[in-house]
Design an enzyme around this catalytic site. Structure first.
Site, mmCIF file in Angstrom:
data_model
loop_
_atom_site.group_PDB
_atom_site.id
_atom_site.type_symbol
_atom_site.label_atom_id
_atom_site.label_comp_id
_atom_site.label_asym_id
_atom_site.label_seq_id
_atom_site.Cartn_x
_atom_site.Cartn_y
_atom_site.Cartn_z
ATOM 1 N N ARG A 36 0.841 -1.211 0.000
ATOM 2 C CA ARG A 36 0.000 0.000 0.000
ATOM 3 C C ARG A 36 0.871 1.256 0.000
ATOM 4 O O ARG A 36 0.457 2.286 -0.529
ATOM 5 C CB ARG A 36 -0.922 -0.003 1.209
ATOM 6 C CG ARG A 36 -2.008 -1.047 1.054
ATOM 7 C CD ARG A 36 -3.171 -0.768 1.957
ATOM 8 N NE ARG A 36 -4.341 -1.488 1.526
ATOM 9 C CZ ARG A 36 -5.189 -2.116 2.336
ATOM 10 N NH1 ARG A 36 -4.986 -2.099 3.631
ATOM 11 N NH2 ARG A 36 -6.237 -2.734 1.857
ATOM 12 N N LYS A 199 -18.521 -15.483 2.946
ATOM 13 C CA LYS A 199 -19.936 -15.207 3.206
ATOM 14 C C LYS A 199 -20.747 -14.721 2.018
ATOM 15 O O LYS A 199 -20.363 -13.799 1.337
ATOM 16 C CB LYS A 199 -20.015 -14.140 4.295
ATOM 17 C CG LYS A 199 -19.625 -14.645 5.655
ATOM 18 C CD LYS A 199 -20.233 -13.734 6.663
ATOM 19 C CE LYS A 199 -20.186 -14.259 8.062
ATOM 20 N NZ LYS A 199 -20.409 -13.172 9.004
ATOM 21 N N GLY A 352 -8.831 -7.330 -1.220
ATOM 22 C CA GLY A 352 -9.013 -8.274 -0.121
ATOM 23 C C GLY A 352 -8.163 -9.521 -0.230
ATOM 24 O O GLY A 352 -6.996 -9.479 -0.625
ATOM 25 N N GLY A 375 -13.692 -3.793 -0.319
ATOM 26 C CA GLY A 375 -15.055 -3.252 -0.189
ATOM 27 C C GLY A 375 -15.343 -2.207 -1.247
ATOM 28 O O GLY A 375 -16.418 -2.197 -1.858
#
Ligand code: AMP
Length: 395
Positions: A36, A199, A352, A375
């Site tokens: 990052r 999920k 992610g 996200g």
């Protein structure tokens, strides 16, 4: 199209850049992956080369009870100084901005870099309170947002500040918008999306939106078992979200109505326990024993998915195919990553865990774009206007 640092005169200006320095750290605070920070360098170097005075800001982690030492950006300041080969002015002050910080910002010389302490040390940050946005804005002349990973949040440092300063994107943000924007609006077809991870609930909305734009959709990973259960298969002790079968069924129905090819695993690697050192075997997806859980996709599924990958011209991938953190269950994720790396298609990894996986397996360089925002990339593909992107000036 959004304006970038190239569309604005930065010479001699105090440029305040929102970076995403939310780096992973070990227990001692050492940075375990600096991607990052290195990803922010093109924008930082461009601004320095063009005579700007730099003020950098970021969040790190989720400090809950106000400032917490373990979330200080001090390790980032150190790493950034090493990478840039120059001094980074950094004051580890809990209030982020105080008199000293203000004075330093106003007296910055061309080529100097000031890094603010973690903006989330101020509770106003995540509430997007105007007063703190103004305090931040008062430090600079121009706002540059290069933190795509935080662009889906309307916070002072990602969106609020733009009310007071001309706001443009950095190069990282520009690349994110280019790849994700093209995938959303004008993808080369066939367009394949691969969704995995744990999920279903977290990703329902994006799956639903993707069904409007893709030609085929692969669902793997833990979330596949809810779909297999919705088809009436017994899934043993696999990760399964009870109450979500109806939703899964309606997504499958929607895929059919839209003419989207929806592919689920046809075989899985299943074990009795959720750990690496355990007995495991391959089973067809409709023959998973009652006492076993699927922890990876099987070889037939790998073959099926690889064929689909070969046909595609644009591929978006979010979420691992199995528990790739355990070597015995990494094959599905690794082989899919490899198939993407070998593909001529535009390949986009949606942040992610899948981004971590392609990096770990050494394929990142062979992909068109590895998004820095998990996200954020999903919300972008849902068609939402991200607050941190919406505030940027249009060309
Ligand atoms: P997510 O954050 O939803 O993208 O989920 C990522 C996590 O899903 C990773 O930590 C994987 O280990 C986990 N995962 C993938 N496949 C499975 C599976 N079959 N069973 C349990 N967890 C899984």
């Amino acid at each position: 199209m959004k304006k970038t640092v190239k569309d604005i005169d930065v010479t001699g200006k105090r440029v305040i850049v929102r970076c995403d320095f939310n780096v992973p750290q070990d227990e001692t605070g050492a940075i375990t992956d600096d991607i990052r920070i290195t990803s922010a360098l093109p924008t930082i170097n461009y601004l320095l080369d063009n005579g700007a005075k730099l003020i950098l800001m970021s969040h790190l982690g989720r400090p809950k009870a106000g400032p917490e030492q373990k979330y200080s950006l001090a390790p980032v300041a150190k790493r950034l100084a090493e990478l840039l080969g120059k001094e980074i002015l950094f004051f580890p002050v809990n209030e982020v901005i105080n008199e000293k910080v203000r004075k330093t910002a106003s007296e910055l010389q061309v080529g100097q870099v000031l890094l603010l302490e973690n903006v989330r040390f101020r509770k106003e940050e995540t509430k997007n309170e105007v007063a703190f946005s103004k305090e931040l804005a008062d430090l600079g002349d121009i706002f540059v947002n290069d933190a795509f990973g935080s662009a889906h949040r309307a916070h002072c440092s990602t969106a609020g500040i733009s009310a007071f300063l001309p706001s443009v994107s950095g190069f990282l943000m520009e690349k994110e918008i280019k790849y994700l924007g093209t995938a959303l609006e004008n993808p080369e077809r066939p367009f394949l999306a691969i969704m995995g991870g744990a999920k279903v609930n977290d990703k329902i909305l994006v799956i639903e939106s993707l069904l409007n734009i893709v030609d085929s959709l692969i669902i793997g990973g833990g979330m596949a078992y809810t779909f297999l259960a919705a088809k009436g298969y017994a899934v043993g002790t696999s990760l399964f979200e009870s109450g979500m079968e109806d939703m899964a069924r309606s997504l499958m129905e929607k895929a059919k109505n839209k003419g989207v090819r929806l592919l689920l695993p046809i075989d899985v690697i299943a074990a009795k326990e959720f750990k690496n050192e355990t007995d495991f075997a391959r089973y067809d997806a409709d023959k998973i024993p009652m006492d076993r859980m699927g922890l990876d996709i099987g070889e037939k599924s790998i073959l099926l998915f690889s064929e689909e990958i070969k046909r595609a011209k644009t591929i978006f991938w979010n979420g691992p195919m199995g528990v790739f953190e355990m070597p015995n269950f990494e094959a599905g994720t690794k082989t899919i990553a490899e198939a993407l790396a070998e593909s001529d298609a535009v390949t986009i990894i949606g942040g992610g865990d899948s981004a971590a996986a392609v990096r770990e397996f050494g394929f990142s360089d062979k992909l068109s774009h590895v998004s820095t925002g998990g996200g954020a990339s999903l919300e972008y593909l849902e068609g939402k206007i991200l607050p941190g992107v919406g505030i940027l000036l249009d060309k």
